[in-house]
Design a protein around this motif. Sequence first.
Motif, PDB file in Angstrom:
ATOM      1  N   LEU A  91      -0.882  -2.129   5.990  1.00 58.16           N
ATOM      2  CA  LEU A  91      -1.632  -2.035   4.768  1.00 58.16           C
ATOM      3  C   LEU A  91      -1.673  -0.451   4.421  1.00 58.16           C
ATOM      4  CD1 LEU A  91      -3.909  -5.212   5.435  1.00 58.16           C
ATOM      5  CD2 LEU A  91      -2.050  -4.940   3.742  1.00 58.16           C
ATOM      6  N   ALA A  92      -2.399   0.322   5.608  1.00 60.43           N
ATOM      7  CA  ALA A  92      -2.630   1.706   5.386  1.00 60.43           C
ATOM      8  C   ALA A  92      -1.338   2.411   4.782  1.00 60.43           C
ATOM      9  CB  ALA A  92      -3.161   2.276   6.489  1.00 60.43           C
ATOM     10  N   ARG A  93      -0.091   2.030   5.497  1.00 60.28           N
ATOM     11  CA  ARG A  93       1.148   2.722   4.751  1.00 60.28           C
ATOM     12  C   ARG A  93       1.394   2.279   3.291  1.00 60.28           C
ATOM     13  NH1 ARG A  93       3.034   1.191   9.759  1.00 60.28           N
ATOM     14  NH2 ARG A  93       4.355  -0.543   8.827  1.00 60.28           N
ATOM     15  N   THR A 122     -12.089   2.758   3.862  1.00 61.34           N
ATOM     16  CA  THR A 122     -11.354   3.519   4.848  1.00 61.34           C
ATOM     17  C   THR A 122     -10.535   2.392   5.478  1.00 61.34           C
ATOM     18  OG1 THR A 122     -12.883   2.864   6.744  1.00 61.34           O
ATOM     19  CG2 THR A 122     -13.242   5.029   6.118  1.00 61.34           C
ATOM     20  N   ASP A 123     -10.601   0.882   5.336  1.00 58.13           N
ATOM     21  CA  ASP A 123      -9.623   0.042   5.785  1.00 58.13           C
ATOM     22  C   ASP A 123      -9.200  -0.767   4.446  1.00 58.13           C
ATOM     23  OD1 ASP A 123      -8.918   0.283   8.521  1.00 58.13           O
ATOM     24  OD2 ASP A 123     -10.915  -0.689   8.782  1.00 58.13           O
ATOM     25  N   ALA A 124      -7.968  -1.047   4.638  1.00 58.89           N
ATOM     26  CA  ALA A 124      -7.384  -2.035   3.290  1.00 58.89           C
ATOM     27  C   ALA A 124      -7.881  -3.329   3.501  1.00 58.89           C
ATOM     28  CB  ALA A 124      -5.928  -1.783   3.429  1.00 58.89           C
ATOM     29  N   MET A 177      -2.040  -3.934  -5.285  1.00 54.31           N
ATOM     30  CA  MET A 177      -3.170  -3.123  -4.945  1.00 54.31           C
ATOM     31  C   MET A 177      -4.034  -3.057  -6.383  1.00 54.31           C
ATOM     32  SD  MET A 177      -3.541  -0.595  -2.471  1.00 54.31           S
ATOM     33  CE  MET A 177      -5.262   0.126  -2.222  1.00 54.31           C
ATOM     34  N   LYS A 178      -5.410  -3.277  -6.031  1.00 51.66           N
ATOM     35  CA  LYS A 178      -6.447  -3.029  -7.126  1.00 51.66           C
ATOM     36  C   LYS A 178      -7.372  -1.584  -6.800  1.00 51.66           C
ATOM     37  CE  LYS A 178      -9.772  -5.807  -9.352  1.00 51.66           C
ATOM     38  NZ  LYS A 178     -10.550  -7.107  -9.370  1.00 51.66           N
ATOM     39  N   ILE A 179      -7.740  -1.088  -7.852  1.00 50.44           N
ATOM     40  CA  ILE A 179      -8.633   0.072  -7.619  1.00 50.44           C
ATOM     41  C   ILE A 179     -10.068  -0.390  -7.841  1.00 50.44           C
ATOM     42  CG2 ILE A 179      -7.098   1.765  -8.095  1.00 50.44           C
ATOM     43  CD1 ILE A 179      -8.249   2.017 -10.838  1.00 50.44           C
ATOM     44  N   ASN A 180     -11.268  -0.050  -7.317  1.00 54.31           N
ATOM     45  CA  ASN A 180     -12.460  -0.515  -7.647  1.00 54.31           C
ATOM     46  C   ASN A 180     -12.950   0.097  -9.067  1.00 54.31           C
ATOM     47  OD1 ASN A 180     -13.439   2.455  -7.393  1.00 54.31           O
ATOM     48  ND2 ASN A 180     -13.545   2.164  -5.247  1.00 54.31           N
ATOM     49  N   ALA A 181     -14.018  -0.556  -9.389  1.00 54.58           N
ATOM     50  CA  ALA A 181     -14.629  -0.297 -10.805  1.00 54.58           C
ATOM     51  C   ALA A 181     -15.063   1.165 -10.958  1.00 54.58           C
ATOM     52  CB  ALA A 181     -15.832  -1.388 -10.927  1.00 54.58           C
ATOM     53  N   ILE A 219      -8.400  -6.120  16.203  1.00 48.57           N
ATOM     54  CA  ILE A 219      -8.399  -4.904  15.787  1.00 48.57           C
ATOM     55  C   ILE A 219      -7.438  -4.016  16.572  1.00 48.57           C
ATOM     56  CG2 ILE A 219     -10.467  -4.054  16.710  1.00 48.57           C
ATOM     57  CD1 ILE A 219     -10.844  -2.655  13.944  1.00 48.57           C
ATOM     58  N   ASN A 220      -7.562  -4.144  17.935  1.00 46.57           N
ATOM     59  CA  ASN A 220      -6.679  -3.331  18.898  1.00 46.57           C
ATOM     60  C   ASN A 220      -5.244  -3.443  18.439  1.00 46.57           C
ATOM     61  OD1 ASN A 220      -9.197  -2.418  20.124  1.00 46.57           O
ATOM     62  ND2 ASN A 220      -9.351  -3.902  21.608  1.00 46.57           N
ATOM     63  N   GLU A 221      -4.686  -2.364  18.432  1.00 44.09           N
ATOM     64  CA  GLU A 221      -3.093  -2.350  18.100  1.00 44.09           C
ATOM     65  C   GLU A 221      -2.702  -3.115  17.060  1.00 44.09           C
ATOM     66  OE1 GLU A 221      -0.815  -1.864  21.815  1.00 44.09           O
ATOM     67  OE2 GLU A 221      -2.649  -1.354  22.830  1.00 44.09           O
ATOM     68  N   CYS A 222      -3.455  -3.119  16.169  1.00 43.43           N
ATOM     69  CA  CYS A 222      -3.333  -4.314  14.945  1.00 43.43           C
ATOM     70  C   CYS A 222      -2.067  -3.824  14.130  1.00 43.43           C
ATOM     71  CB  CYS A 222      -4.337  -4.312  14.092  1.00 43.43           C
ATOM     72  SG  CYS A 222      -3.990  -5.624  12.845  1.00 43.43           S
ATOM     73  N   LYS A 223      -0.916  -4.171  14.125  1.00 40.07           N
ATOM     74  CA  LYS A 223       0.310  -3.826  13.285  1.00 40.07           C
ATOM     75  C   LYS A 223      -0.175  -4.097  11.712  1.00 40.07           C
ATOM     76  CE  LYS A 223       3.369  -4.356  16.982  1.00 40.07           C
ATOM     77  NZ  LYS A 223       4.651  -5.190  17.438  1.00 40.07           N
ATOM     78  N   LEU A 224      -0.888  -5.042  11.213  1.00 43.78           N
ATOM     79  CA  LEU A 224      -1.248  -5.354   9.931  1.00 43.78           C
ATOM     80  C   LEU A 224      -2.071  -4.327   9.469  1.00 43.78           C
ATOM     81  CD1 LEU A 224      -1.032  -7.300   7.416  1.00 43.78           C
ATOM     82  CD2 LEU A 224      -3.037  -8.394   8.494  1.00 43.78           C
TER      83      LEU A 224
END
Length: 156
Positions: free
Chosen positions: A111-113, A87-89, A1-5, A102-107
Amino acid sequence: MKINAFADVSLRALMVLAAAPEATLLTTQNIADAVATPYNHVSKAIAKLRALGLIDVERGRSGGSRLSPAGRVATVGQVLRSLNTRTDAADCVSPGGNCPLINECKLRAALARAREAFYGELDDVVVADLPGSKQMAPVFQMIGLRPGLQPPVPSQ
């Protein structure tokens, strides 16, 4: 995971302020010099940190910033959550349109978890506990502040 500048600059600014004695005010220019980042980037970070209640700012000729009581107990996880503008990884939603999957996307959910687990690991790390005096002494010296954070006395 990378944080933004922006989050990186904000965390570094908080660390510099945390290393300063409680009553000491540091100017935005002092902080910019200490974190080797352009003034305008640090200025935006200071404004955001103030809006979040993590720092107190005094205006005027002898003004500056210092860590607020809330900033002294803030964790890296809390700060990163507050500064995260994404808002999205992944780029599931974009100006060009949504991903057709995007509908019911498990990925997307996974990624959010994962992002929350990343932040969760940082929830025990208090920002004010990160900087050490050995680490900060050369930084403060570089920006012209003596160990007590007073400007150097001009020689006669």
